[in-house]
Structure formats: C-alpha cells, structure tokens
Design a protein around this motif. Structure first.
Motif, PDB file in Angstrom:
ATOM      1  N   ASN A 258       3.182 -15.413 -15.868  1.00  0.00           N
ATOM      2  CA  ASN A 258       2.364 -14.644 -14.935  1.00  0.00           C
ATOM      3  C   ASN A 258       3.034 -13.301 -14.670  1.00  0.00           C
ATOM      4  OD1 ASN A 258       4.487 -15.384 -13.287  1.00  0.00           O
ATOM      5  ND2 ASN A 258       3.213 -15.959 -11.554  1.00  0.00           N
ATOM      6  N   ASN A 259       2.269 -12.384 -14.078  1.00  0.00           N
ATOM      7  CA  ASN A 259       2.794 -11.055 -13.790  1.00  0.00           C
ATOM      8  C   ASN A 259       2.107 -10.514 -12.550  1.00  0.00           C
ATOM      9  OD1 ASN A 259       0.198  -9.857 -14.639  1.00  0.00           O
ATOM     10  ND2 ASN A 259       0.856 -10.451 -16.705  1.00  0.00           N
ATOM     11  N   VAL A 260       2.446  -9.289 -12.196  1.00  0.00           N
ATOM     12  CA  VAL A 260       1.921  -8.705 -10.963  1.00  0.00           C
ATOM     13  C   VAL A 260       0.397  -8.633 -10.970  1.00  0.00           C
ATOM     14  CG1 VAL A 260       2.126  -6.337 -11.831  1.00  0.00           C
ATOM     15  CG2 VAL A 260       2.160  -6.765  -9.372  1.00  0.00           C
ATOM     16  N   PHE A 261      -0.199  -8.425 -12.135  1.00  0.00           N
ATOM     17  CA  PHE A 261      -1.652  -8.312 -12.228  1.00  0.00           C
ATOM     18  C   PHE A 261      -2.324  -9.623 -11.831  1.00  0.00           C
ATOM     19  CE2 PHE A 261      -5.697  -8.054 -14.706  1.00  0.00           C
ATOM     20  CZ  PHE A 261      -6.219  -6.954 -14.052  1.00  0.00           C
ATOM     21  N   ASP A 262      -1.665 -10.746 -12.087  1.00  0.00           N
ATOM     22  CA  ASP A 262      -2.241 -12.041 -11.733  1.00  0.00           C
ATOM     23  C   ASP A 262      -2.310 -12.258 -10.226  1.00  0.00           C
ATOM     24  OD1 ASP A 262      -2.626 -12.779 -14.371  1.00  0.00           O
ATOM     25  OD2 ASP A 262      -0.645 -13.701 -14.547  1.00  0.00           O
ATOM     26  N   LEU A 263      -1.556 -11.451  -9.461  1.00  0.00           N
ATOM     27  CA  LEU A 263      -1.548 -11.590  -8.009  1.00  0.00           C
ATOM     28  C   LEU A 263      -2.544 -10.677  -7.311  1.00  0.00           C
ATOM     29  CD1 LEU A 263       2.294 -11.860  -7.356  1.00  0.00           C
ATOM     30  CD2 LEU A 263       0.626 -13.709  -7.391  1.00  0.00           C
ATOM     31  N   ILE A 264      -3.185  -9.776  -8.054  1.00  0.00           N
ATOM     32  CA  ILE A 264      -4.164  -8.876  -7.437  1.00  0.00           C
ATOM     33  C   ILE A 264      -5.527  -8.907  -8.126  1.00  0.00           C
ATOM     34  CG2 ILE A 264      -2.423  -7.292  -6.523  1.00  0.00           C
ATOM     35  CD1 ILE A 264      -2.938  -5.470  -8.903  1.00  0.00           C
ATOM     36  N   ASN A 265      -5.591  -9.445  -9.317  1.00  0.00           N
ATOM     37  CA  ASN A 265      -6.852  -9.520 -10.050  1.00  0.00           C
ATOM     38  C   ASN A 265      -7.674 -10.696  -9.520  1.00  0.00           C
ATOM     39  OD1 ASN A 265      -8.934  -9.531 -11.895  1.00  0.00           O
ATOM     40  ND2 ASN A 265      -7.700 -10.369 -13.569  1.00  0.00           N
ATOM     41  N   PRO A 266      -8.879 -10.444  -8.976  1.00  0.00           N
ATOM     42  CA  PRO A 266      -9.679 -11.542  -8.422  1.00  0.00           C
ATOM     43  C   PRO A 266      -9.936 -12.664  -9.420  1.00  0.00           C
ATOM     44  CG  PRO A 266     -10.593  -9.437  -7.741  1.00  0.00           C
ATOM     45  CD  PRO A 266      -9.516  -9.136  -8.742  1.00  0.00           C
ATOM     46  N   VAL A 267     -10.206 -12.317 -10.666  1.00  0.00           N
ATOM     47  CA  VAL A 267     -10.469 -13.344 -11.677  1.00  0.00           C
ATOM     48  C   VAL A 267      -9.235 -14.226 -11.854  1.00  0.00           C
ATOM     49  CG1 VAL A 267     -11.036 -13.770 -14.097  1.00  0.00           C
ATOM     50  CG2 VAL A 267     -12.178 -11.913 -12.862  1.00  0.00           C
ATOM     51  N   SER A 268      -8.057 -13.604 -11.923  1.00  0.00           N
ATOM     52  CA  SER A 268      -6.824 -14.371 -12.085  1.00  0.00           C
ATOM     53  C   SER A 268      -6.569 -15.269 -10.884  1.00  0.00           C
ATOM     54  CB  SER A 268      -5.636 -13.421 -12.275  1.00  0.00           C
ATOM     55  OG  SER A 268      -5.775 -12.680 -13.470  1.00  0.00           O
ATOM     56  N   LEU A 269      -6.923 -14.779  -9.684  1.00  0.00           N
ATOM     57  CA  LEU A 269      -6.708 -15.589  -8.491  1.00  0.00           C
ATOM     58  C   LEU A 269      -7.634 -16.796  -8.476  1.00  0.00           C
ATOM     59  CD1 LEU A 269      -6.202 -12.811  -5.796  1.00  0.00           C
ATOM     60  CD2 LEU A 269      -4.476 -14.311  -6.778  1.00  0.00           C
ATOM     61  N   PHE A 270      -8.888 -16.597  -8.863  1.00  0.00           N
ATOM     62  CA  PHE A 270      -9.800 -17.740  -8.941  1.00  0.00           C
ATOM     63  C   PHE A 270      -9.317 -18.757  -9.972  1.00  0.00           C
ATOM     64  CE2 PHE A 270     -13.015 -15.066  -6.801  1.00  0.00           C
ATOM     65  CZ  PHE A 270     -13.540 -16.008  -5.912  1.00  0.00           C
ATOM     66  N   GLY A 408       4.278 -21.780  -1.737  1.00  0.00           N
ATOM     67  CA  GLY A 408       3.948 -20.466  -1.192  1.00  0.00           C
ATOM     68  C   GLY A 408       2.919 -19.747  -2.035  1.00  0.00           C
ATOM     69  N   SER A 409       3.078 -19.833  -3.364  1.00  0.00           N
ATOM     70  CA  SER A 409       2.116 -19.193  -4.270  1.00  0.00           C
ATOM     71  C   SER A 409       0.743 -19.838  -4.161  1.00  0.00           C
ATOM     72  CB  SER A 409       2.620 -19.281  -5.709  1.00  0.00           C
ATOM     73  OG  SER A 409       3.820 -18.558  -5.868  1.00  0.00           O
ATOM     74  N   VAL A 410       0.708 -21.167  -4.115  1.00  0.00           N
ATOM     75  CA  VAL A 410      -0.573 -21.877  -4.007  1.00  0.00           C
ATOM     76  C   VAL A 410      -1.295 -21.477  -2.738  1.00  0.00           C
ATOM     77  CG1 VAL A 410      -1.648 -24.136  -3.701  1.00  0.00           C
ATOM     78  CG2 VAL A 410       0.152 -23.844  -5.405  1.00  0.00           C
ATOM     79  N   MET A 411      -0.584 -21.525  -1.607  1.00  0.00           N
ATOM     80  CA  MET A 411      -1.221 -21.209  -0.337  1.00  0.00           C
ATOM     81  C   MET A 411      -1.548 -19.724  -0.222  1.00  0.00           C
ATOM     82  SD  MET A 411      -1.356 -24.276   0.419  1.00  0.00           S
ATOM     83  CE  MET A 411      -2.620 -23.790   1.577  1.00  0.00           C
ATOM     84  N   GLY A 412      -0.710 -18.878  -0.849  1.00  0.00           N
ATOM     85  CA  GLY A 412      -0.999 -17.451  -0.838  1.00  0.00           C
ATOM     86  C   GLY A 412      -2.286 -17.129  -1.579  1.00  0.00           C
ATOM     87  N   VAL A 413      -2.462 -17.728  -2.752  1.00  0.00           N
ATOM     88  CA  VAL A 413      -3.698 -17.524  -3.519  1.00  0.00           C
ATOM     89  C   VAL A 413      -4.891 -18.096  -2.773  1.00  0.00           C
ATOM     90  CG1 VAL A 413      -4.913 -18.127  -5.642  1.00  0.00           C
ATOM     91  CG2 VAL A 413      -2.512 -17.445  -5.746  1.00  0.00           C
ATOM     92  N   PHE A 414      -4.715 -19.285  -2.212  1.00  0.00           N
ATOM     93  CA  PHE A 414      -5.797 -19.936  -1.472  1.00  0.00           C
ATOM     94  C   PHE A 414      -6.236 -19.084  -0.286  1.00  0.00           C
ATOM     95  CE2 PHE A 414      -7.403 -23.322   1.455  1.00  0.00           C
ATOM     96  CZ  PHE A 414      -8.393 -23.833   0.619  1.00  0.00           C
ATOM     97  N   ARG A 415      -5.279 -18.579   0.490  1.00  0.00           N
ATOM     98  CA  ARG A 415      -5.604 -17.714   1.623  1.00  0.00           C
ATOM     99  C   ARG A 415      -6.226 -16.404   1.152  1.00  0.00           C
ATOM    100  NH1 ARG A 415      -6.077 -19.207   6.697  1.00  0.00           N
ATOM    101  NH2 ARG A 415      -5.696 -17.031   7.206  1.00  0.00           N
ATOM    102  N   ALA A 416      -5.784 -15.904  -0.004  1.00  0.00           N
ATOM    103  CA  ALA A 416      -6.347 -14.665  -0.534  1.00  0.00           C
ATOM    104  C   ALA A 416      -7.823 -14.835  -0.863  1.00  0.00           C
ATOM    105  CB  ALA A 416      -5.576 -14.228  -1.779  1.00  0.00           C
ATOM    106  N   LEU A 417      -8.195 -15.990  -1.425  1.00  0.00           N
ATOM    107  CA  LEU A 417      -9.605 -16.237  -1.725  1.00  0.00           C
ATOM    108  C   LEU A 417     -10.432 -16.278  -0.439  1.00  0.00           C
ATOM    109  CD1 LEU A 417      -9.247 -18.948  -4.518  1.00  0.00           C
ATOM    110  CD2 LEU A 417      -9.784 -16.517  -4.796  1.00  0.00           C
ATOM    111  N   GLY A 418      -9.859 -16.863   0.620  1.00  0.00           N
ATOM    112  CA  GLY A 418     -10.556 -16.864   1.899  1.00  0.00           C
ATOM    113  C   GLY A 418     -10.683 -15.464   2.469  1.00  0.00           C
ATOM    114  N   ALA A 419      -9.635 -14.645   2.324  1.00  0.00           N
ATOM    115  CA  ALA A 419      -9.684 -13.271   2.813  1.00  0.00           C
ATOM    116  C   ALA A 419     -10.715 -12.449   2.047  1.00  0.00           C
ATOM    117  CB  ALA A 419      -8.302 -12.631   2.695  1.00  0.00           C
TER     118      ALA A 419
END
Length: 468
Positions: A258-270, A408-419
C-alpha cells in the motif's frame, strides 16, 4: 503432585483472576475514553447554535473573497434544487456546506491518523490530534474574517482523530466479548456531549453568557472550546496509558502493498487497500461492511439534515422547538445506548444493527407524513433507536478484522467512509427534498434503506464475539 482436577481448578482460578483484572482495567479505560470524548464534544458542539449568527456576522462584512465565493456556490445550489430564497434556508444551506467540508476533511485525515497510530501508538497520536484541535480554536478566537474562520475549521477537521482512535483503543484493550459495550460507551459519550454542548452554545447565542471584555461575540465560545481542548489534553496526558503494545505495532506507515494514495483515494478506501495481507474472504466481508456503513450514514445523515426544513415548514418550529426536538433524540439515545445496546448479548451485533435499520424505515415515513406532534415524535423515537444501535454494532463487527497491528488502519478507513457519507449525504438528500415534495423525499429515503438492510442481512460476518 496435584491431581488433574486440582490443576483444572487452579487454572480456572487463574483465568478468573485474569478476567477480573482485565475487567477492572477496561472499566477504568472506559471511563477515561468517555470523559475525554465528553470534554472534547462540549467544546466541539458549542459552535452549533451560534453558526447562523456567525455566518450573519461574516456576511455583513461583505469584503471577504472566500465568503463571497462560497455564497455564490450556495446560491447556485439553492437555485439548482429550487430551495426558497430566504435568509433562514440560505443560512442552513451555508452551514451544511461548512459541515460537509469538515466531514470531507475527516475523510482525508482519518486513514492517516489510524495508520500512524498502528506504528507509533495510540497515545502520541491522540495527544497530537488534540493539540491540533486546540490550535484550531486559537485561530477561531482571532477569526475576525471568514477566511480565518474557515482555516480554523480546516485545521480542526484534519486534526479531529480522537473518535477513530478511541474506537481503535477499544479494539486494543477489550476482549471480543466485551467490545460491543466499549463501542456503545463511545456512543453514549457522543450523545451526552451533543446534548449538553449545544445548550451551552445556545447560552452564548442568546447572550446569557457575557462575552470577554474585548473582541467579537464569538470570542467567549471560542475561549470555552479552547479551555475544553486544553483540559482534555491534560486529562489524557495524565490518565491515559498506551494500549497498543510494542510487539503488536506495525513496522512502517506504508508497506510494499500500500502507499499514500491508498489512504486518500475513495476507491482504494472502499476496497480497504490500506489493510493488506488479509485473507480474500475476510477482505470481501470488510469491503461489504464498509459499503453498507457508507450507504446507511449517507441516508441517515441526509434525513437528519432535512429535519430542520421539515419541522419549520410543517409545524412552524422555531429554533428553540427544534432544539427541544434534538434534545429528545439525544436523551432517547442515551437511554437506549446505556440500557439496551451495551447489554445486548455478544454475538448479536448483526441482528441489533438489522433491527435498527428495520425500525428506521417506518420512522422516516412517520416523520415525513406527520401532521401531528404525536406522529412526528413517534418517528423520532424510532429514528433515535436506529441512531443508538446501528453504528455501534457495525463498528463492533468491523473491529474483528485485520491483525492486531492493523486496528488503527481498519478503524481509520471505516471512519473515513462514514465521514465521506456525512460530507455527501446532507446536501444530496436536501437536493431531493427541494426537488420533490417532502413526503416523496422521505419515501425515497426509507425505500433506499432496503439496500443496506438486504446487504447486511446476506453478509456472513466473521466468527461472532460470543465465540471469543
């Protein structure tokens, strides 16, 4: 030599002692998390009742280019959806734009904060984010123009990571069989904070609390928010101990997968790309739960946002009556979270979330078709039940996925989808509200809830907490 039965008895006593120690530690930790979130939310929500007055203040200046640009965007949106051109609705829509901006900033920041906490620990990250929130309040104190005010909200939105970190802390410290109670406790802190904070803000808005000797009217509430942030920092610095042990930490912020793009790209987060190394079947379930959560929050937050429109137009509710309405929702949520959700047997998270979505649908219809306060509050009661059950239960469901070094990563992504859902839902559903009549909007919203309901009902979740 002790007999087999004596050994068994001894082991049983040892297990009991270990469980008791764990129970005491998680009880103490639960109090710390509750108090920290409560203090934070007192400062965070104080702005809500004074937002219309703030926007009026900045609008009267008439020379701030950012304000004029946002006003133009809001006006274009209002014309597009056919909302009436009145000061009240323009203020609500403007506030909606700012709220959406804040949520979208959390969408960007949450995955980074969660992933960083997997590497460096929860304690330094939660203190760092609290310092960022305090800095945003400092800027708000001096925000004599709209641009500075937006800068303060941007910093606050990017730094607001204590909720996702609190969820990760619960996942660290609580056994699976106790985790649902920990998630419900976070919900209770939210409900109490959103119950009391706006009341304090209403006091500032009404002038019940005098402003500080010099400066604009918002200096006093901004100073109050800053004092809560500083108190929260000191409290967590003294009371909170690290829950992520060294051996379970991630080795680096980014792996080869993974890389930084995976943490901001909506498709990667889903797709939960920021959580590599998970078995394919588990990854499919994670993606499904994340998508269900996004759809639910998108629809729920949209309906919640339009309540202001509906109650004003149908029942001529003023701000005080609408405040009482949200107070009722918050009070019911506290009672359900504390008296029901926290006491649900472990392993029933999926059925609890399903019951919340099922009740939300007739609740939305009752609200949409209400011609009396009785039917309106009946719908609000079901709305509050869904608020108290779905999110804590789904958060518990997703918390069992990923390794100990990925919570932390799991919950961060999960919260990001809610945001992201909270950033898009209110304006999207309000567009439907003004494009058609309110009854049709609420019918569409209620029927759309069938999608997350069906998806969740057919999702095979990982071994339930009762099997821990």
């Amino acid at each position: 030599m002790p007999s087999k039965s004596e050994k068994t008895a001894h082991l049983g006593q040892g297990d009991a002692a270990e469980n008791e120690t764990r129970k005491i530690s998680t009880t103490k930790l639960g109090i710390i998390i509750f108090m920290s979130l409560f203090i934070d939310l007192l400062g965070f929500t104080v702005i809500l009742p004074i937002m219309p007055k703030l926007l009026e203040f900045y609008g009267d200046q008439g020379s701030d280019s950012l304000y004029l640009a946002m006003k133009s965007s809001v006006e274009s949106f209002r014309v597009l959806v056919g909302a009436p051109d009145t000061a009240k609705w323009n203020s609500v829509l403007f506030g909606g734009f700012i709220g959406s901006l804040f949520s979208l900033l959390q969408f960007i920041a949450s995955p980074f904060i969660g992933a960083a906490s997997d590497v460096y620990g929860r304690r330094p990250l939660i203190l760092l984010t609290m310092i960022g929130v305090a800095a945003s309040y400092v800027i708000w104190i001096f925000a004599g123009n709209f641009t500075l005010f937006v800068i303060s909200r941007v910093i606050g939105g990017l730094a607001k990571g204590n909720v996702s970190l609190s969820v990760a802390i619960v996942a660290d410290a609580y056994k699976l069989s106790e985790r649902g109670r920990g998630m419900a406790l976070i919900g209770i802190a939210f409900s109490v904070g959103f119950l009391i904070g706006p009341l304090i803000g209403a006091g500032f808005a009404a002038g019940a609390v005098p402003a500080v000797g010099v400066g604009e009217f918002f200096v006093a509430p901004a100073l109050f928010a800053l004092s809560m942030a500083i108190l929260d920092i000191l409290y967590m610095y003294c009371a909170f101990e690290e829950t992520l042990i060294e051996s379970k930490r991630a080795k680096s912020l980014f792996s080869t997968e993974n890389n930084v793009f995976d943490l901001i790209n909506p498709v990667s987060l889903f797709l939960f790309k920021a959580v590599p190394g998970v078995a394919p079947e588990e990854k499919r379930t994670m993606k499904r739960i994340g998508f269900i959560y996004f759809l639910y929050i998108f629809l729920y937050s949209g309906v919640e946002f339009t309540l202001t429109f509906l109650t004003y137009l149908k029942f001529n509710y003023n701000s005080m009556q609408q405040g009482k309405m949200f107070f009722f929702i918050g009070l019911v949520m506290i009672l359900i979270l504390g008296g029901y959700t926290r006491r649900r047997p472990t392993g029933t998270e999926k059925s609890t979330a399903l019951s919340g979505i099922v009740l939300l649908m007739p609740g939305v219809l009752c609200i949409g078709f209400a011609q009396s306060a009785t039917l309106l509050y009946t719908g609000l009661l079901m709305f509050a039940y869904a608020s108290s059950t779905v999110v804590p239960s789904m958060t518990t469901l997703i918390s069992v996925y990923g390794t100990e070094s990925q919570k932390g990563s799991v919950m961060g992504v999960f919260r990001a989808l809610g945001a992201l859902a909270r950033g898009l839902g209110p304006l999207s559903i309000s567009a439907v509200y003004w494009s058609v009549d309110s009854e049709t909007c609420y019918i569409i919203s209620a029927c759309a809830m069938l999608i997350p309901l069906a998806l969740l009902a057919t999702t095979k979740v990982k071994a339930s907490p009762k099997q821990d």
